[in-house]
Design an enzyme around this catalytic site. Structure first.
Site, PDB file in Angstrom:
ATOM      1  N   SER A 108     -15.670 -26.666  50.997  1.00  0.00           N
ATOM      2  CA  SER A 108     -15.632 -25.224  50.892  1.00  0.00           C
ATOM      3  C   SER A 108     -15.224 -24.609  49.730  1.00  0.00           C
ATOM      4  CB  SER A 108     -14.088 -25.179  51.965  1.00  0.00           C
ATOM      5  OG  SER A 108     -14.575 -25.487  53.223  1.00  0.00           O
TER       6      SER A 108
ATOM      7  N   HIS B 161     -12.001 -33.721  46.707  1.00  0.00           N
ATOM      8  CA  HIS B 161     -10.475 -33.595  46.004  1.00  0.00           C
ATOM      9  C   HIS B 161     -10.308 -34.356  44.897  1.00  0.00           C
ATOM     10  CE1 HIS B 161      -8.825 -31.036  49.344  1.00  0.00           C
ATOM     11  NE2 HIS B 161      -9.747 -31.648  50.157  1.00  0.00           N
TER      12      HIS B 161
ATOM     13  N   PRO C 256      -7.487 -27.604  43.796  1.00  0.00           N
ATOM     14  CA  PRO C 256      -6.156 -27.071  43.878  1.00  0.00           C
ATOM     15  C   PRO C 256      -5.452 -26.977  45.271  1.00  0.00           C
ATOM     16  CG  PRO C 256      -7.612 -25.815  42.687  1.00  0.00           C
ATOM     17  CD  PRO C 256      -8.375 -26.670  43.262  1.00  0.00           C
TER      18      PRO C 256
ATOM     19  N   HIS D 215     -18.183 -34.190  55.345  1.00  0.00           N
ATOM     20  CA  HIS D 215     -19.270 -32.989  55.179  1.00  0.00           C
ATOM     21  C   HIS D 215     -20.410 -33.788  55.374  1.00  0.00           C
ATOM     22  CE1 HIS D 215     -16.013 -30.152  53.254  1.00  0.00           C
ATOM     23  NE2 HIS D 215     -15.823 -30.448  54.468  1.00  0.00           N
TER      24      HIS D 215
END
Length: 509
Positions: free
Chosen positions: A63, A124, A262, A459
């Protein structure tokens, strides 16, 4: 365009294009609106993974990456790519911020703690970055090194943690120094929805040694599996030796957070860095280590950043603002940062004429328990504001967030809810003579189980659809492209010039 003829970008998060029906929540769902729009209006597919969005080849999109490329109108080279390149070319080991922190901890007799997501999911974090930090510590003669391993289970298979734990333990054995101090599911350590009680459990495990106990990282994972927990949900577990925690984060220690994305890094970071902190009670002796963020998690976080932000100019939001167009960014909590911070090129500050509307996500442990999420409330807010704006950029989180649970029946319900809401949006826009672009950002809900029928929560690398709905494009055709082409297409529809920084091109033939 004007508020009477609005242009709307609807981002269907996690809505990819898949050929198989098995495990495909989108193909199995009853989606009369989607089916009708696909049969009537111009459509194409967009690449959204790997080098097409600034990631390494074969790396699935996400995303953050999707919204960055959508809003920037160019390929944005992601932090994963930047940092991995730095490791390979050696510049990582010369990074002044990292070296200063590690050298100070060694010089002052303090420990170095490395915390982050133990995974090669690349969304991440990446385990290779942790290994590089461990090597850097050795080069700087810092041998008191402790890893606080957050377990994934979302961007990789849900019960894959032992693979990464074994790789880490092998690395530590090869190096001859370092140990795992805690094992914590990302559900606790990486919450982003202000469920501070989760963050508190992760913090207390690292600082006070409070939580479940295990003699090794492997045992921590195995005990979690015995309790019926998958990696994401493994409760904070402190690794002990002779009945005492292997290590706890203390004042003066160095603490490097090796996550690069983040949004899920902010809460746990603030618990260590904010002098005035109201998320939860930090206890009688809160730790204030020498904290280093691998990337910039937020401009207001007071901590050095190893890899500073890229400056993106002339994003779609910048251009719309400069031409005096009023724009609304609309999403529920889970994707609010994506239609604002990420869509604006990693910038928190809004442009003149840009308003933002946050709809709270439901307070449930996991979204398979409420697959509708807040999609209907997002739609209601859209309808209440459609008259006020020239451009509305909105996100439906359901396919991605429910897809991550691995519950196919819940994901089908999520997709059907989005289809219902999309119908309401399109009807309202067409009634005003406007145009709707419907785009995915990455795949997820279209591939939720493997060939053996085991759930997949990560994903995919599948392309995503793009539809353009409205009389302005009736009879037109669209070429295939990638996410970088959406912003130039919007400018084309608006009759606005594309800035030179945008390397994408309009999809309108």
């Amino acid at each position: 365009m004007s508020p009477n003829t609005p242009l709307v970008l609807v981002i269907l998060d996690g809505w990819g294009c898949g050929d198989r029906v098995e495990g495909n929540a989108i193909a199995q769902a009853d989606t009369p609106n989607w089916n009708r729009y696909r049969s009537v209006w111009p459509r194409t597919v967009l690449k959204c993974s790997g080098e097409d969005v600034g990631l390494p080849p074969g790396q699935m999109g996400n995303s953050e990456v999707g919204h960055l490329n959508l809003g920037a109108g160019r390929i944005v080279y992601q932090d994963l790519t930047r940092i991995t390149r730095a490791v390979r070319d050696g510049s990582f080991f010369e990074n002044a911020v990292l070296r200063t922190s590690i050298e100070a901890s060694r010089r002052n007799g303090h420990a170095l703690h490395l915390m982050g997501l133990l995974s090669d999911g690349g969304v991440h974090s990446h385990i290779s970055h942790l290994f590089a930090l461990l090597e850097l510590a050795g080069r700087l003669d810092q041998r008191s090194v402790y890893v606080h391993a957050f377990l994934d289970g979302r961007d990789v298979p849900p019960a894959n943690a032992l693979e990464y734990v074994e790789a880490l333990e092998d690395k530590l054995k090869t190096l001859g120094y370092g140990a795992v101090a805690s094992v914590i599911g990302r559900y606790y350590a990486m919450d982003r929805d202000r469920r501070w009680e989760r963050t508190a459990r992760a913090y207390r495990a690292m600082v006070y040694g409070e939580g479940l106990r295990a003699s090794s990282a492997r045992q921590a994972v195995e005990k979690g599996y015995e309790r019926g927990e998958t990696d994401e949900f493994i409760q904070p577990t402190v690794i002990v030796r002779d009945g005492r925690p292997v290590a706890q984060v203390r004042d003066g220690d160095a603490l490097v957070f090796f996550n690069f994305r983040p949004d899920r890094a902010r809460q746990i970071t603030r618990s260590f860095t904010d002098a005035e902190f109201g998320g939860f009670e930090r206890g009688p002796a809160p730790a204030f280590p020498d904290f280093v963020c691998l990337t910039q998690y937020d401009r207001t976080i007071v901590a050095p950043v190893a890899f500073g932000p890229q400056e993106l100019t002339n994003t779609l939001g910048n251009v719309l603002s400069r031409h005096g167009l009023r724009q609304l960014r609309l999403a529920e909590t889970e994707k609010y940062a994506h239609v604002t911070f990420f869509f604006n090129g990693g910038v928190e500050q809004r442009d003149p004429g840009e308003d933002r509307l946050l709809i709270p996500s439901p307070k449930v442990p996991t979204y398979d328990l409420k697959p509708e999420m807040s999609a209907r409330e997002v739609t209601d807010a859209f309808l209440a504001n459609i008259e006020k704006y020239d451009i509305i950029i909105m996100n439906y989180a359901n396919p991605d967030m429910v897809g991550h649970t691995g519950d196919l029946s819940a994901a089908i319900k999520a997709v059907e809810t989005v289809d219902e809401c999309l119908g309401r949006v399109v009807e309202a826009v067409l009634a005003r003579g406007g145009t709707v672009l419907v785009s995915g950002d990455h795949g997820n809900a279209e591939h939720m189980c493997d060939a053996e029928g085991c759930p997949l929560t990560a994903h995919t690398c599948n392309p995503v659809p793009l539809l353009i709905i409205g009389e302005a494009v009736a009879g037109r055709s669209l070429r295939p492209g990638s996410l970088q082409d959406v912003a130039p297409t919007i400018l084309d529809l608006l009759g606005l010039p594309k800035p030179p920084e945008m390397t994408g091109t309009s999809l309108l033939s």
